[in-house]
Design an enzyme around this catalytic site. Structure first.
Site, PDB file in Angstrom:
ATOM      1  N   ARG A  80      -0.463   8.868  13.538  1.00 56.57           N
ATOM      2  CA  ARG A  80       0.429   8.149  12.622  1.00 56.57           C
ATOM      3  C   ARG A  80       0.839   8.929  11.365  1.00 56.57           C
ATOM      4  O   ARG A  80       0.386  10.027  11.118  1.00 56.57           O
ATOM      5  CB  ARG A  80      -0.226   6.843  12.192  1.00 56.57           C
ATOM      6  CG  ARG A  80      -1.547   6.991  11.453  1.00 56.57           C
ATOM      7  CD  ARG A  80      -2.008   5.609  10.981  1.00 56.57           C
ATOM      8  NE  ARG A  80      -3.287   5.630  10.313  1.00 56.57           N
ATOM      9  CZ  ARG A  80      -4.459   5.465  10.908  1.00 56.57           C
ATOM     10  NH1 ARG A  80      -4.513   5.279  12.218  1.00 56.57           N
ATOM     11  NH2 ARG A  80      -5.580   5.489  10.197  1.00 56.57           N
ATOM     12  N   ASP A  81       1.685   8.285  10.601  1.00 53.39           N
ATOM     13  CA  ASP A  81       2.136   8.719   9.271  1.00 53.39           C
ATOM     14  C   ASP A  81       2.967  10.002   9.311  1.00 53.39           C
ATOM     15  O   ASP A  81       2.670  10.988   8.619  1.00 53.39           O
ATOM     16  CB  ASP A  81       0.933   8.903   8.314  1.00 53.39           C
ATOM     17  CG  ASP A  81       0.036   7.676   8.260  1.00 53.39           C
ATOM     18  OD1 ASP A  81       0.497   6.594   8.684  1.00 53.39           O
ATOM     19  OD2 ASP A  81      -1.118   7.794   7.817  1.00 53.39           O
ATOM     20  N   ASN A 134       0.836  -1.209   0.000  1.00 49.62           N
ATOM     21  CA  ASN A 134       0.000   0.000   0.000  1.00 49.62           C
ATOM     22  C   ASN A 134       0.864   1.249   0.000  1.00 49.62           C
ATOM     23  O   ASN A 134       1.746   1.359  -0.868  1.00 49.62           O
ATOM     24  CB  ASN A 134      -1.146  -0.018   1.016  1.00 49.62           C
ATOM     25  CG  ASN A 134      -0.817  -0.218   2.466  1.00 49.62           C
ATOM     26  OD1 ASN A 134      -0.326  -1.258   2.848  1.00 49.62           O
ATOM     27  ND2 ASN A 134      -1.106   0.751   3.301  1.00 49.62           N
ATOM     28  N   ASP A 135       0.635   2.203   0.863  1.00 47.62           N
ATOM     29  CA  ASP A 135       1.203   3.564   0.730  1.00 47.62           C
ATOM     30  C   ASP A 135       2.686   3.637   0.355  1.00 47.62           C
ATOM     31  O   ASP A 135       3.501   2.884   0.886  1.00 47.62           O
ATOM     32  CB  ASP A 135       1.128   4.307   2.071  1.00 47.62           C
ATOM     33  CG  ASP A 135      -0.194   4.200   2.766  1.00 47.62           C
ATOM     34  OD1 ASP A 135      -1.128   3.632   2.205  1.00 47.62           O
ATOM     35  OD2 ASP A 135      -0.280   4.698   3.898  1.00 47.62           O
ATOM     36  N   TRP A 184      -9.089   2.105  -0.911  1.00 50.33           N
ATOM     37  CA  TRP A 184      -9.234   1.154   0.203  1.00 50.33           C
ATOM     38  C   TRP A 184     -10.492   0.298   0.064  1.00 50.33           C
ATOM     39  O   TRP A 184     -10.564  -0.805   0.586  1.00 50.33           O
ATOM     40  CB  TRP A 184      -9.251   1.880   1.548  1.00 50.33           C
ATOM     41  CG  TRP A 184      -7.891   2.017   2.170  1.00 50.33           C
ATOM     42  CD1 TRP A 184      -7.252   3.167   2.520  1.00 50.33           C
ATOM     43  CD2 TRP A 184      -7.008   0.938   2.550  1.00 50.33           C
ATOM     44  NE1 TRP A 184      -6.021   2.879   3.071  1.00 50.33           N
ATOM     45  CE2 TRP A 184      -5.847   1.520   3.108  1.00 50.33           C
ATOM     46  CE3 TRP A 184      -7.075  -0.456   2.468  1.00 50.33           C
ATOM     47  CZ2 TRP A 184      -4.775   0.762   3.584  1.00 50.33           C
ATOM     48  CZ3 TRP A 184      -5.995  -1.213   2.933  1.00 50.33           C
ATOM     49  CH2 TRP A 184      -4.872  -0.607   3.481  1.00 50.33           C
ATOM     50  N   PHE A 198       4.177   1.060  10.217  1.00 52.23           N
ATOM     51  CA  PHE A 198       3.211   1.804   9.409  1.00 52.23           C
ATOM     52  C   PHE A 198       3.921   2.921   8.634  1.00 52.23           C
ATOM     53  O   PHE A 198       5.128   3.060   8.673  1.00 52.23           O
ATOM     54  CB  PHE A 198       2.099   2.362  10.313  1.00 52.23           C
ATOM     55  CG  PHE A 198       0.926   1.426  10.504  1.00 52.23           C
ATOM     56  CD1 PHE A 198       1.050   0.047  10.320  1.00 52.23           C
ATOM     57  CD2 PHE A 198      -0.316   1.920  10.871  1.00 52.23           C
ATOM     58  CE1 PHE A 198      -0.044  -0.804  10.501  1.00 52.23           C
ATOM     59  CE2 PHE A 198      -1.416   1.087  11.052  1.00 52.23           C
ATOM     60  CZ  PHE A 198      -1.283  -0.272  10.866  1.00 52.23           C
ATOM     61  N   GLN A 238       4.508   0.426   2.173  1.00 56.02           N
ATOM     62  CA  GLN A 238       3.823  -0.483   3.080  1.00 56.02           C
ATOM     63  C   GLN A 238       3.730  -1.847   2.403  1.00 56.02           C
ATOM     64  O   GLN A 238       3.232  -1.953   1.275  1.00 56.02           O
ATOM     65  CB  GLN A 238       2.418   0.058   3.377  1.00 56.02           C
ATOM     66  CG  GLN A 238       2.406   1.295   4.250  1.00 56.02           C
ATOM     67  CD  GLN A 238       2.755   0.947   5.680  1.00 56.02           C
ATOM     68  OE1 GLN A 238       1.917   0.489   6.435  1.00 56.02           O
ATOM     69  NE2 GLN A 238       4.006   1.157   6.083  1.00 56.02           N
TER      70      GLN A 238
HETATM   71  C1  FRU Z   1      -3.086   4.739   4.717  1.00 59.32           C
HETATM   72  C2  FRU Z   1      -2.770   3.933   5.956  1.00 59.32           C
HETATM   73  C3  FRU Z   1      -1.904   4.733   6.911  1.00 59.32           C
HETATM   74  C4  FRU Z   1      -1.205   3.662   7.700  1.00 59.32           C
HETATM   75  C5  FRU Z   1      -1.015   2.575   6.664  1.00 59.32           C
HETATM   76  C6  FRU Z   1      -1.093   1.185   7.219  1.00 59.32           C
HETATM   77  O1  FRU Z   1      -3.410   3.970   3.610  1.00 59.32           O
HETATM   78  O2  FRU Z   1      -3.976   3.516   6.581  1.00 59.32           O
HETATM   79  O3  FRU Z   1      -2.598   5.660   7.707  1.00 59.32           O
HETATM   80  O4  FRU Z   1       0.001   4.096   8.257  1.00 59.32           O
HETATM   81  O5  FRU Z   1      -1.996   2.770   5.671  1.00 59.32           O
HETATM   82  O6  FRU Z   1      -0.717   0.239   6.270  1.00 59.32           O
END
Ligand code: FRU
Length: 483
Positions: A152-153, A23-24, A292, A80, A40
């Site tokens: 987060r992030d 993912n991200d 998502w 994350f 990710q």
């Molecule tokens: C965004 C997210 C972030 C998190 C990550 C987890 O897509 O939900 O907020 O850090 O993906 O995989």
């Protein structure tokens, strides 16, 4: 990554992991001639799971070389999203003097079973060998919160004007800003977001940076905020942005309007590269090209997830409004050759171009004489097609992928994707097609619509069409792979 790959749906121009889930984009940073893309990653399955940071490097932002996993889960949790910076002046003290390296700032996500909510904290890891191996910082975590669960992030940059590191952090449905002299000790500065923007989902993956307004020396601060899927909207997850000022402590938006970065369903968690050299001066971002709502269901085999093309960002004044403008990076040029150039081609009802290529870049500037609607039908195969149509009555551009191939893995996938145009008399359209995506850019990057598609083939032919009237293609270029 293989160009001209034969694996079904595997993109030729877009980064996708060799196997399993992605993912991200995380830790986007340029260092010593390489762009780093961390992401990710669940290395054990092609659905979301315990997060690691996967890693790839590129010299030109298009051809990526996947490396070993950079960050693994540990006793503080799974890994994350987050960012990476070059600690040029060794503010952290983590590097030998005179030999700066990369610091990754990421969220540790700790699950504590059914009874207790998870804990999210911010941590550091550093690399002295250009990202090939990583050490976690001994004093992790470097930032925690007593009560916030969504915390987060972290996206970090060096703020020249105040000589300190700034972290933008997603904190529920707001963005919190923290500052630090050394990446280790963080002070809360301010919180932004209450009563402004879209709050349909959790706020994630912020990014704050300065952009120049085209044809001027003026700059503005831009804040990207991704908004999660609440499972109910027609749109799922998407990214909004705010334009304003930042003084090293708080972000003040110029107005309260909600602005979307992209009008397609498949542009999420986009963040920009850190440390692109001043001589280059570009601000480049890329995003996770999915939603998502169906990210875990898209019909790829053994791998899941791909990134958008890297895009250069600027600001443009359009009708007294400022818009974030995005254009695929110029490095893309060498992957194409011109197959056909068009000028002054009147279209009365239909005109077809044969293509039969694994990827293509089509740019058309169209003058509308008197058509009620016009557009392009992208024939992936004879019976699988996507339609881009412009309705001159409602001033909308719509991408219909309901007949584009595999669509039944999600109810939302077949819904039309639309954007409002600033006018339909003259329009510039650029469409970059890859094995499983269409990136549509309107008026030289002013508006963008990013969309996945799952056809049997990329594109056999393109048909330009009009209904009730005529258009004139003033100029056009059809570009096909150079190799
Ligand atoms: C965004 C997210 C972030 C998190 C990550 C987890 O897509 O939900 O907020 O850090 O993906 O995989």
């Amino acid at each position: 990554m293989k160009i001209n790959s034969v694996e079904k749906y595997r993109p030729a121009l877009h980064f996708s992991p060799k196997s399993n889930w992605m993912n991200d984009p995380n830790g986007l940073v340029y260092f010593k001639g390489e762009y780093h893309l961390f992401y990710q990653h669940n290395p054990n399955d092609s659905v979301w799971g315990p997060m690691h940071w996967g890693h790839a490097v590129s010299k030109d932002l298009i051809t990526w070389n996947e490396l070993d996993i950079a960050l693994f889960p540990d006793e503080l949790g799974t890994i994350f999203s987050g960012s990476a910076v070059i600690d040029w002046n060794n503010t952290s003290g983590l590097f030998p003097e005179g030999d700066p390296g990369i610091v990754a700032i990421f969220t540790h996500h700790l699950d504590r079973g059914q009874e207790l909510p998870p804990v999210q904290t911010q941590s550091l890891a550093f690399s002295t060998d250009q990202g090939r191996t990583w050490k976690k910082y001994d004093g992790n975590p470097v930032l925690k919160h007593q009560t916030k669960i969504d915390f987060r992030d972290p996206k970090v940059f060096w703020h020249e004007q105040t000589n300190k590191w700034i972290m933008s952090l997603a904190t529920g449905q707001s963005i919190s800003f923290y500052s630090s002299p050394n990446l280790i000790d963080w002070n809360f500065e301010s919180e932004f977001g209450e009563d402004i923007g879209s709050h349909v989902g959790v706020w994630e993956c912020p990014d704050l940076f300065e952009l120049t307004i085209e044809n001027s020396n003026d700059k503005k601060w831009v804040l990207f905020v991704s908004v999660g899927d609440n499972g109910k909207t027609e749109h799922g997850s998407r990214t909004q942005y705010f334009i304003g000022s930042f003084d090293g402590s708080s972000f003040k938006p110029d107005n309260t309007e909600t602005k979307w970065l992209d009008f397609g369903k498949d542009n999420y968690a986009g963040v920009s590269f850190s440390d692109i050299p001043m001589e280059d001066g570009r601000r480049i971002y890329l995003s996770w090209m999915t939603n998502w709502r169906y990210a875990n269901q898209v019909p790829t085999d053994g791998w899941r997830g791909q990134m958008s093309l890297p895009r250069e960002l600027t600001l443009r004044k359009v009708n007294e409004d400022l818009l974030v403008v995005q254009k695929p990076v110029r490095e893309l040029t060498s992957y194409f050759q011109i197959r056909e150039e068009i000028s002054d081609l009147p279209i009365k009802s239909e005109h077809r171009f044969e293509l039969n290529e694994s990827y293509a870049d089509v740019e058309l500037t169209i003058d509308n004489t008197d058509a009620k609607s016009y557009g392009l039908k992208i024939y992936h195969t004879e019976d699988q097609y996507s339609i881009i149509s412009i309705d001159t009555v409602t001033s909308t551009l719509t991408l219909d992928r309901s007949n584009s191939g595999e669509i039944d893995f999600s109810d939302m996938f077949s819904l039309p994707q639309s954007l409002t145009l600033n006018g339909t008399e003259k329009i510039n359209l650029r469409i970059i097609m890859d094995s499983s995506s269409l990136e549509v850019l309107v008026n030289d990057g002013e508006l963008s619509l990013t969309s996945l598609v799952y056809p049997d083939k990329t594109c056999e032919s393109i048909s330009l069409f009009t209904t009730n009237g005529q258009v004139n293609v003033i100029q056009g270029k059809i570009k096909v792979p150079s190799v």
